[in-house]
Write a protein that holds these residues in place. Sequence first.
Motif, mmCIF file in Angstrom:
data_model
loop_
_atom_site.group_PDB
_atom_site.id
_atom_site.type_symbol
_atom_site.label_atom_id
_atom_site.label_comp_id
_atom_site.label_asym_id
_atom_site.label_seq_id
_atom_site.Cartn_x
_atom_site.Cartn_y
_atom_site.Cartn_z
ATOM 1 N N GLY A 69 0.788 -1.231 0.000
ATOM 2 C CA GLY A 69 0.000 0.000 0.000
ATOM 3 C C GLY A 69 0.817 1.276 0.000
ATOM 4 O O GLY A 69 0.345 2.317 -0.466
ATOM 5 N N LYS A 70 2.036 1.236 0.526
ATOM 6 C CA LYS A 70 2.846 2.445 0.587
ATOM 7 C C LYS A 70 3.707 2.651 -0.660
ATOM 8 O O LYS A 70 4.372 3.674 -0.790
ATOM 9 C CB LYS A 70 3.736 2.407 1.828
ATOM 10 C CG LYS A 70 2.945 2.515 3.135
ATOM 11 C CD LYS A 70 3.874 2.583 4.344
ATOM 12 C CE LYS A 70 3.070 2.724 5.632
ATOM 13 N NZ LYS A 70 3.950 2.802 6.825
ATOM 14 N N ALA A 71 3.702 1.665 -1.559
ATOM 15 C CA ALA A 71 4.473 1.815 -2.800
ATOM 16 C C ALA A 71 3.803 2.842 -3.707
ATOM 17 O O ALA A 71 2.575 2.856 -3.853
ATOM 18 C CB ALA A 71 4.590 0.478 -3.512
ATOM 19 N N ARG A 72 4.587 3.698 -4.309
ATOM 20 C CA ARG A 72 4.056 4.741 -5.186
ATOM 21 C C ARG A 72 4.006 4.247 -6.627
ATOM 22 O O ARG A 72 5.004 3.745 -7.156
ATOM 23 C CB ARG A 72 4.924 6.000 -5.094
ATOM 24 C CG ARG A 72 4.795 6.721 -3.761
ATOM 25 C CD ARG A 72 5.767 7.866 -3.642
ATOM 26 N NE ARG A 72 7.144 7.373 -3.514
ATOM 27 C CZ ARG A 72 8.193 8.166 -3.253
ATOM 28 N NH1 ARG A 72 8.013 9.467 -3.109
ATOM 29 N NH2 ARG A 72 9.404 7.650 -3.148
ATOM 30 N N VAL A 73 2.858 4.371 -7.247
ATOM 31 C CA VAL A 73 2.689 3.961 -8.638
ATOM 32 C C VAL A 73 3.312 5.016 -9.550
ATOM 33 O O VAL A 73 2.968 6.192 -9.473
ATOM 34 C CB VAL A 73 1.201 3.758 -8.982
ATOM 35 C CG1 VAL A 73 1.027 3.415 -10.460
ATOM 36 C CG2 VAL A 73 0.602 2.654 -8.113
ATOM 37 N N LEU A 74 4.232 4.583 -10.405
ATOM 38 C CA LEU A 74 4.912 5.522 -11.304
ATOM 39 C C LEU A 74 4.092 5.804 -12.553
ATOM 40 O O LEU A 74 3.992 6.949 -12.988
ATOM 41 C CB LEU A 74 6.274 4.958 -11.717
ATOM 42 C CG LEU A 74 7.361 4.878 -10.657
ATOM 43 C CD1 LEU A 74 8.663 4.422 -11.298
ATOM 44 C CD2 LEU A 74 7.550 6.225 -9.966
ATOM 45 N N ARG A 75 3.505 4.759 -13.150
ATOM 46 C CA ARG A 75 2.798 4.969 -14.407
ATOM 47 C C ARG A 75 1.859 3.798 -14.676
ATOM 48 O O ARG A 75 1.984 2.721 -14.095
ATOM 49 C CB ARG A 75 3.774 5.120 -15.573
ATOM 50 C CG ARG A 75 4.646 3.906 -15.835
ATOM 51 C CD ARG A 75 5.686 4.182 -16.913
ATOM 52 N NE ARG A 75 6.538 3.027 -17.149
ATOM 53 C CZ ARG A 75 7.625 2.750 -16.446
ATOM 54 N NH1 ARG A 75 7.983 3.539 -15.451
ATOM 55 N NH2 ARG A 75 8.352 1.680 -16.731
ATOM 56 N N SER A 76 0.929 4.047 -15.557
ATOM 57 C CA SER A 76 0.031 2.994 -16.042
ATOM 58 C C SER A 76 -0.044 3.101 -17.558
ATOM 59 O O SER A 76 0.327 4.128 -18.139
ATOM 60 C CB SER A 76 -1.367 3.145 -15.433
ATOM 61 O OG SER A 76 -1.997 4.326 -15.894
ATOM 62 N N TRP A 77 -0.484 2.047 -18.182
ATOM 63 C CA TRP A 77 -0.616 2.041 -19.636
ATOM 64 C C TRP A 77 -1.737 1.083 -20.020
ATOM 65 O O TRP A 77 -2.195 0.287 -19.207
ATOM 66 C CB TRP A 77 0.698 1.645 -20.306
ATOM 67 C CG TRP A 77 1.194 0.292 -19.916
ATOM 68 C CD1 TRP A 77 0.947 -0.900 -20.535
ATOM 69 C CD2 TRP A 77 2.041 -0.041 -18.797
ATOM 70 N NE1 TRP A 77 1.567 -1.943 -19.893
ATOM 71 C CE2 TRP A 77 2.244 -1.447 -18.812
ATOM 72 C CE3 TRP A 77 2.633 0.725 -17.789
ATOM 73 C CZ2 TRP A 77 3.021 -2.091 -17.867
ATOM 74 C CZ3 TRP A 77 3.402 0.062 -16.849
ATOM 75 C CH2 TRP A 77 3.599 -1.314 -16.887
ATOM 76 N N GLY A 78 -2.165 1.179 -21.242
ATOM 77 C CA GLY A 78 -3.226 0.301 -21.727
ATOM 78 C C GLY A 78 -2.815 -0.424 -22.992
ATOM 79 O O GLY A 78 -2.166 0.157 -23.865
ATOM 80 N N GLY A 79 -3.167 -1.684 -23.082
ATOM 81 C CA GLY A 79 -3.003 -2.451 -24.310
ATOM 82 C C GLY A 79 -4.362 -2.661 -24.949
ATOM 83 O O GLY A 79 -5.382 -2.720 -24.261
ATOM 84 N N ILE A 80 -4.396 -2.737 -26.267
ATOM 85 C CA ILE A 80 -5.653 -2.957 -26.986
ATOM 86 C C ILE A 80 -5.778 -4.450 -27.249
ATOM 87 O O ILE A 80 -5.084 -5.019 -28.085
ATOM 88 C CB ILE A 80 -5.687 -2.164 -28.301
ATOM 89 C CG1 ILE A 80 -5.403 -0.678 -28.032
ATOM 90 C CG2 ILE A 80 -7.044 -2.322 -28.975
ATOM 91 C CD1 ILE A 80 -5.229 0.141 -29.286
ATOM 92 N N MET A 81 -6.656 -5.099 -26.503
ATOM 93 C CA MET A 81 -6.773 -6.552 -26.525
ATOM 94 C C MET A 81 -7.773 -7.000 -27.583
ATOM 95 O O MET A 81 -8.891 -6.479 -27.650
ATOM 96 C CB MET A 81 -7.236 -7.063 -25.160
ATOM 97 C CG MET A 81 -6.455 -6.476 -23.991
ATOM 98 S SD MET A 81 -4.713 -6.898 -24.061
ATOM 99 C CE MET A 81 -4.800 -8.632 -23.671
ATOM 100 N N ASP A 82 -7.385 -7.961 -28.395
ATOM 101 C CA ASP A 82 -8.293 -8.540 -29.392
ATOM 102 C C ASP A 82 -8.999 -9.733 -28.747
ATOM 103 O O ASP A 82 -8.460 -10.825 -28.665
ATOM 104 C CB ASP A 82 -7.551 -8.939 -30.670
ATOM 105 C CG ASP A 82 -6.211 -9.624 -30.412
ATOM 106 O OD1 ASP A 82 -5.540 -9.284 -29.427
ATOM 107 O OD2 ASP A 82 -5.822 -10.507 -31.203
ATOM 108 N N MET A 83 -10.218 -9.493 -28.292
ATOM 109 C CA MET A 83 -10.972 -10.474 -27.510
ATOM 110 C C MET A 83 -11.865 -11.307 -28.416
ATOM 111 O O MET A 83 -12.715 -10.774 -29.137
ATOM 112 C CB MET A 83 -11.824 -9.771 -26.455
ATOM 113 C CG MET A 83 -11.066 -8.775 -25.576
ATOM 114 S SD MET A 83 -9.770 -9.531 -24.580
ATOM 115 C CE MET A 83 -10.741 -10.465 -23.414
ATOM 116 N N SER A 84 -11.682 -12.622 -28.363
ATOM 117 C CA SER A 84 -12.525 -13.534 -29.128
ATOM 118 C C SER A 84 -13.682 -14.020 -28.255
ATOM 119 O O SER A 84 -13.612 -13.959 -27.023
ATOM 120 C CB SER A 84 -11.713 -14.728 -29.623
ATOM 121 O OG SER A 84 -11.332 -15.550 -28.524
#
Length: 417
Positions: A326-341
């Motif tokens: 809980g005390k860890a700081r999040v540096l960044r997030s990203w998104g992938g475009i998933m091809d969902m079948s």
Amino acid sequence: MQFSGWRVLKEGLTGNKGWTPHWRDPQPKSEYDIIIIGGGGHGLSTAYYLAKEHGLRNIAVLEKGYLGGGNIGRNTTIVRANYFLPGNSEFYSHTLKLWEGLEEELNYNVMMSQRGQIALFHSDAQRDAAARRGNAIINQGDDAEMLSVEKLRQMVPFLNYDNARFPIYGALLQRRAGTARHDAVAWGYARGADQLGVDLIQNCEVTGIDIEGGEVKGVQTVRGAIRAKKVAIVVAGRSSLVAAMAGMRLPIESHVLQAFVTEGLKPCIDHVISFGMGHFYISQSDKGGLVFGGDLDMYASYAARGNLPIIEHVMEAGMALMPRIGKARVLRSWGGIMDMSPDGSPVIDKTHIDGLYLNCGWNYGGFKAVPASGNCFAHLIATDRPHDAAAKFRLDRFATGRGIMDEEGTGAQHNLH
């Protein structure tokens, strides 16, 4: 250019002035035997195996941006072979074996770390399902081991074992699973394909697919028309858009999947850990960052970014599983475009158009599948026969209903896989 310990030492002592580019930057030719649309992990591995195992050299990989700029660099780097259903199990067994020899194969450090994956379960029913899955994995020839709570406490004492809502009953461990460096995988395959004569053409977006009399003739690009005898579509979340250029409507939806990384920390998580009730998964990178993710954003999108409610949902799952992060700081997030079948399993198949081939529908399994996806797709393109390990990844199963592989038992809805 070959890598070795001696070469690294020599370059370090001489200012690193002897390194050369990993691959060429060629101009596209007017015609190729094979064009691969998509310069991600799957496309680059396909090109490599076409050249290495089938002796084909007149090949171009066309990438609209830069090599490795898509989902291959937007994932949580997990490698595993713990699938349950026939069709998937032999394929992911094949890919794990390729992973284990990949660095020697490519003469490139992809930072493969077989640290093991711990898949937690939280009820009697989940324990029974894990035992069935473990038996299926062992029968396939891979490793699986049931862990009691006592054994689990010795291995990962920092989990929240007494959570009243999600008590931990045990786990299924695959010791050969682990992680790899995602972008290094793309670079390694790109370098290998280039050395075998494949043209890797960046900043070359495909704008159309030329078809005459039911047979593919080539593609239109922002850098002009390029003719080819065979064209392969390997574009992950953009599969529906590119296939539409050939008049095809795919059973694919594109969804956003977010991932996150924290600041660098001292080593604290030795394994890949999956939270069975919260769909949360976490590992620690070699740089010390905690890399984790969770559910899809649950809406169709082509934007490589997500929304805040899912971020909150993922953080809640992480805190429920291991409060100490809980005390860890999040540096960044990203998104992938998933091809969902619809059934949560991929497609590697010929299309109804002669000379046009399709590789898509990887859902959550795209990164771990990279070696076998390219290996099996190259076999299909070169021989017009499916590889044994991917024989059930047929496109027509969605039209006929025969051969559906609902790996997670969630039904035919793209956003539930």
